[in-house]
Scaffold this motif. Sequence first.
Motif: not given
Length: 120
Positions: A1-9
């Motif tokens: 399962m691929e871990k999602k990369q966190a995105r930030y504002t």
Amino acid sequence: MEKKQARYTWHKVFESESEAREQVPLRKLKQLVLDGRTVCIAHTANGFFALDDGCPHLGYSLSRGTTNYLDEVICPWHSYRYSMKDGRECDFRTRKAVLHRVEVRAEGVFVGIEQTDASS
């Protein structure tokens, strides 16, 4: 399962680290509003930390509290202590505080608010 990369504002909150140190002296807290979200920024011997300003216990403003040598913010209402490293309340009496990334860059001090993906 691929871990999602966190995105930030990312929000520039101070023009420089020296301005941040003036605005938030060592062991002090300051309330900021970033895109309508109230955030508490803290300055400890280990740097700057940011978390949602509302105490997870009953919602009181954490920026009115204090910090300690353990890098915890202490709510002024019921003295609940939240780690600014992982958000946990020291006695596990309530849910974790919501933490935000802080980056000191050449162009200023930034707070990153993690974007939530409404589709997941």
